[in-house]
Design an enzyme around this catalytic site. Structure first.
Site, PDB file in Angstrom:
ATOM      1  N   ALA A   1       0.848  -1.183   0.000  1.00  0.00           N
ATOM      2  CA  ALA A   1       0.000   0.000   0.000  1.00  0.00           C
ATOM      3  C   ALA A   1       0.885   1.233   0.000  1.00  0.00           C
ATOM      4  O   ALA A   1       2.083   1.144   0.242  1.00  0.00           O
ATOM      5  CB  ALA A   1      -0.892   0.009   1.235  1.00  0.00           C
TER       6      ALA A   1
ATOM      7  N   ASN B   1       0.105   8.046   0.176  1.00  0.00           N
ATOM      8  CA  ASN B   1      -0.112   9.369  -0.415  1.00  0.00           C
ATOM      9  C   ASN B   1      -1.006  10.234   0.474  1.00  0.00           C
ATOM     10  O   ASN B   1      -2.025   9.776   0.977  1.00  0.00           O
ATOM     11  CB  ASN B   1      -0.804   9.226  -1.777  1.00  0.00           C
TER      12      ASN B   1
ATOM     13  N   GLU C   1      -0.147   2.780   6.982  1.00  0.00           N
ATOM     14  CA  GLU C   1      -0.249   3.869   5.997  1.00  0.00           C
ATOM     15  C   GLU C   1      -0.850   5.105   6.645  1.00  0.00           C
ATOM     16  O   GLU C   1      -0.440   6.228   6.371  1.00  0.00           O
ATOM     17  CB  GLU C   1      -1.066   3.439   4.775  1.00  0.00           C
TER      18      GLU C   1
ATOM     19  N   HIS D   1       1.679   7.027   8.672  1.00  0.00           N
ATOM     20  CA  HIS D   1       2.617   7.801   7.861  1.00  0.00           C
ATOM     21  C   HIS D   1       2.190   9.266   7.740  1.00  0.00           C
ATOM     22  O   HIS D   1       3.011  10.123   7.415  1.00  0.00           O
ATOM     23  CB  HIS D   1       2.710   7.214   6.447  1.00  0.00           C
TER      24      HIS D   1
ATOM     25  N   GLU E   1      10.120   4.696   7.393  1.00  0.00           N
ATOM     26  CA  GLU E   1       9.636   3.311   7.396  1.00  0.00           C
ATOM     27  C   GLU E   1       9.901   2.594   8.717  1.00  0.00           C
ATOM     28  O   GLU E   1       9.008   1.983   9.288  1.00  0.00           O
ATOM     29  CB  GLU E   1      10.209   2.535   6.217  1.00  0.00           C
TER      30      GLU E   1
HETATM   31 ZN    ZN Z   1       5.547   2.559   4.977  1.00  0.00          ZN
END
Ligand code: ZN
Length: 880
Positions: free
Chosen positions: A268, A271, A304, A307, A326
């Protein structure tokens, strides 16, 4: 596709760009074969840069249709354009508007980077360097820009038009066309740009943030699959709440959208405001998804989403800093899952993954530091080292500082670097600032590759009431790093006395010891505990406090004692797992002609006791009973690997355990049968996991195939169905029961590609030399497509990375098939091909006959013409 230029990018060469792009406005006229992209970039020359400095923009296979500055088209003499670069020779102005027009063909983009079409849906993948396949740009993560995006398309083809940020405008145009405008107020790097357009079904919900703002949530899936997105939506809302509670992080836009697509290179992508997912990490119900799928969906949705702060609000200065987003975000999603499920079970699963995927990387030719210093192709650094070991490094910071100072450091990180592109040095500095500690030696975890080893021995002097640990550290050499520096290793430990009670001590010297952690910083430490009233067993690396290997000279009696009594549940599992590993290695030597292994019977008896220990969660018991995998055993043996002998050794131990516990396992198996309706929660999943591991053992006994067939036919969910099918196919491959179950599964799920992936996967994993032909035949199955990454990973990926006896056939047929197939995949999708090729990374540990065949296959790939940068990089490093 980009072919290799041989260029090596080095961390020490980093310098800021001469120009900035504070604003980016994009206009897309979508069409499958000719999408017109107009980019209007506000460009600023950085202070102190000469007016004559050229503006050099990145491209990748682009066709330039027009270029203008402040409305004036440029003449041929003002710029140089190639598919891979656009140079404006001397823009002269300090600030100007650059207008670029390009044309791209999403429908023929099979590399799945940039803008492409998947099942008639337009979507994008820009990390790491896909944006340059859309328009010319300063395509690097330290160029932060505010984006406004206008998308136009025929309404019937693409009723839905999405991009990052908030929706600001939409409308109807002539000829059945329509448009939408999106604005993202948060400056972001180009790799976080996203666009989706097509006909998709929507699941809508909302979330109220801690400051009372309402956020509209949307998950978009293939029409008709909306009901399969409920679990993902629930996981999203729990993630948003958790990040507020655990890290004080609130969501910042009016909308948050997730789109599931079926052709996707990764799991995934985060964005900003528009996450794009591989559909296998969104769609789930009990009929189609296993408990492991549910847990993965929960973890990846969370990852995600997290993030948004660790990656998007604070991004990376350059790709060498990939672990900054990450490693940290994996750590955050691990903590989330631990809080949502069982901390002990989650930790064991994490460590198993780390050992299975990161340790071999560290021990082989592809070893690299968590923060690499050089790369040829950044796509090849989305590795277990950057992600999983990167997460372990963050966990160690928390262990060293303690939870309060760790949180204070994170708060300072968010406060100090919000809106910036940061580095590992920035990250470490916040923890030094809040704690006053010097983390210089600790920072080697980011800079130095390889898995450190600690050799530990202990002694007890009853008369002096003294317990002594002799600890010695070493870090093995890795490619281009032959000399290693000494690391700071936080080694959590416990002294365990009679009945499992902690043993107290009065004083300790020889190393800093605080809060149950020995800080190993030197090559050798002699750690003396005085005032110790009984001889303890020592429990080491509790909770896996450091990602190291341990060579502890511990008596089997101590291991058996800890496996029954260690108060730290991780270490208790670890002790049992060490015993299993030792027994498997002994069995391996026995298969090759050595003497009969000693303590298998005692181990089988302990396995039976663990299975029925009501004080332990079922999920924990299931993990304890699952034997180390063949690749794990190979890693622990190290050299001269004969996968057939390892397989035989593992079967031998499994049969011993099954035969010794037949009644106990049978009774427990019966008592665990699902009652009542299916729920995907951790406790129910744990019971199913335990029952299915028992099935695996019982299937080794007479009537095993019949039992597995009954399990398969009675299954009311995918977890049980897939487990039974695996047992039948792997343990009773040529039985009528296996044949019937495989056929029934195929008939039931024909037309559901994601579920058929499990069917491919199970067959690709069947042990033995015949499987390579089966895999070849399955590539002709109508549901298989070499262009789809999920299909390729299920069939080819499983065969090459998870089928030790099939892939490593002594005659090299497995490797030969592999080389052909990797080259075939590469024609379309270099990234997926390069990832597949990493299956060869441990080839030097094989015995000589296989080693030779493996080298030939690697050379066959290396010698192919027009190799992509991605694949050449992996193959050459693997051969080096
Ligand atoms: Zn990631």
């Amino acid at each position: 596709m980009r072919t290799d230029t041989g260029q090596v990018f080095k961390l020490e060469d980093y310098r800021p760009s001469d120009y900035l792009i504070p604003r980016t406005s994009l206009d897309f006229r979508l069409s499958p074969d000719a999408t017109r992209v107009t980019a209007v970039l506000t460009v600023e020359r950085r202070e102190g840069v000469a007016a004559s400095a050229p503006l050099v923009l990145d491209g990748d296979g682009l066709t330039l249709l027009g270029v203008a500055i402040d409305g004036q088209p440029l003449s041929q003499a003002d710029y140089q354009a190639t598919p891979d670069q656009l140079t404006i020779l001397a823009p002269a102005k300090q600030r100007f508007e650059l207008r670029l027009e390009t044309e791209i063909a999403p429908s023929s983009n099979e590399a799945l980077m940039g803008l492409y079409r998947s099942n008639n849906v337009y979507c994008t993948q820009c990390e790491a360097e896909g944006f340059r396949r859309i328009t010319y740009f300063l395509d690097r993560p330290d160029i932060l820009s505010v984006y406004t995006v206008r998308i136009e398309a025929p309404h019937n083809e693409a009723p839905l038009l999405l991009s990052n940020g908030n929706p600001v405008e939409n409308g109807v145009l002539a000829d059945g066309r329509h448009y939408a405008v999106w604005h993202d107020p948060f400056p972001k790097p180009s790799y976080l740009f996203a666009l989706v357009a097509g006909a998709l079904g929507k699941v809508a919900d909302s979330f109220t943030t801690m400051s009372g703002r309402e956020v509209a949530l949307g998950i978009y899936v293939e029409p008709g699959k909306e009901r399969l997105a409920g679990y993902a939506m629930d996981a999203l809302k729990r993630s948003m709440k958790w990040d507020e509670d655990a890290f004080g992080r609130e969501y910042d836009l009016d909308v948050f959208n997730i789109v599931a697509v079926s052709d996707f290179n990764m799991g995934a992508m985060e964005n900003k405001g528009l996450n794009i997912f591989n559909d296998k990490y969104v769609l789930a119900d009990e009929e189609t998804a296993t408990d492991a799928d549910f847990a993965n969906i929960e973890a990846i949705i969370a990852h995600e989403y997290f993030h948004n702060w660790t990656g998007n609000r604070i991004t990376c200065r350059d790709w060498f800093q990939l672990c900054l987003k990450e490693g940290l975000t994996v750590y955050r999603d691990h903590e989330f899952s631990a809080d949502q499920r069982s901390r002990a079970v989650k930790r064991i699963a994490e460590v198993r993954t780390l050992r299975a995927h990161q340790f071999p990387e560290d021990q082989g030719p592809l070893a690299h530091p968590v923060r690499p210093r050089r790369y040829r192709e950044i796509n090849n650094f989305y590795t277990a080292t950057v992600y999983e070991k990167g997460s372990e490094v963050v966990r160690m910071i928390r262990t060293i500082l303690g939870p309060e100072l760790f949180r204070a450091g994170m708060d300072l990180y968010f406060e100090r670097h919000d809106g910036e592109a940061a580095t590992i040095e920035d990250f470490l500095k916040v923890f030094e600032d809040v704690s006053g500690r010097d983390l210089a030696q600790f920072a080697l975890w980011y800079h130095q590759a390889g898995t450190p080893n600690l050799t530990v021995s202990s002694s007890y002097n009853a008369a002096a009431r003294a317990f002594t640990l002799e600890i010695e550290q070493s870090v093995p050499p890795t490619p281009s790093e032959s000399r290693k520096r000494l690391m700071h290793i936080p080694l959590a430990f416990g002294l365990v006395g009679a009945g499992g009670k902690p043993v107290a001590w009065e004083t300790v010297d020889g190393a800093t010891v605080e809060d149950g952690v020995i800080h190993v910083r030197k090559r050798r430490h002699t750690v003396r505990f005085s005032g110790v009233s009984e001889r303890p067993s020592v429990s080491l690396n509790r909770g896996f406090s450091a990602p190291i290997t341990l060579s502890a000279q511990q008596r089997a009696d101590d291991q058996f004692f800890l496996a029954s009594h260690d108060g730290d549940s991780f270490s208790r599992w670890q002790a049992f797992n060490t015993l299993l590993t030792d027994a498997l290695i002994a069995a391996f030597r026995h298969v090759l002609g050595g003497k009969e292994p000693a303590f298998a019977a005692r181990l089988a008896e302990l396995a039976g006791r663990i299975a029925v220990d009501e004080a332990l969660e079922p999920a924990y018991r299931a993990l304890a009973l699952s034997l180390p995998g063949e690749a794990d055993i190979a890693r622990d043996i190290g050299k001269g690997i004969d996968p057939d002998a390892i397989f035989a050794a593992r079967e031998m131990l499994a049969r011993t355990i099954a035969a010794a516990n037949r009644e106990v396992f049978s009774a427990l198996y019966d008592s665990l049968a699902d009652k009542g309706p299916f729920t995907p929660d951790a406790a129910s999943a744990g019971r199913r996991a335990l029952r299915n591991i028992l099935l695996d053992y019982l299937s080794l006994l007479p009537e095993g195939a019949a039992l597995a067939a009954r399990h398969f036919n009675a299954a009311t969910n995918m977890t049980d169905r897939a487990a039974a099918l695996t047992v039948l196919a792997h343990r009773h491959a040529s039985s009528r029961e296996a044949e019937e179950a495989l056929a029934a599964f195929e008939a039931r799920y024909r037309g559901d590609a994601l579920v058929l992936d499990k069917w491919f996967q199970i067959q690709a994993g069947v042990p033995g030399r015949q499987t390579v032909e089966k895999v070849r035949a399955l590539m002709q199955h109508p549901a298989f497509s070499i262009a789809n990454p999920n299909r390729v990973r299920s069939l080819i990926g499983t065969f090459s990375s998870a089928n030790q006896t099939g892939f490593h056939r002594a005659d090299g047929q497995g490797y030969r098939f592999f080389a052909e197939t990797v080259l075939e995949v590469e024609k379309r999708n270099p990234q997926v091909a390069a990832r597949l090729a990493t299956a060869m990374r441990s080839w030097r540990s094989l015995e000589t006959v296989r080693q030779d065949k493996a080298r030939q296959a690697l050379l066959q790939i290396a010698n192919a013409e027009n190799l992509s940068a991605d694949l050449r990089d992996i193959v050459e490093r693997t051969l080096a």
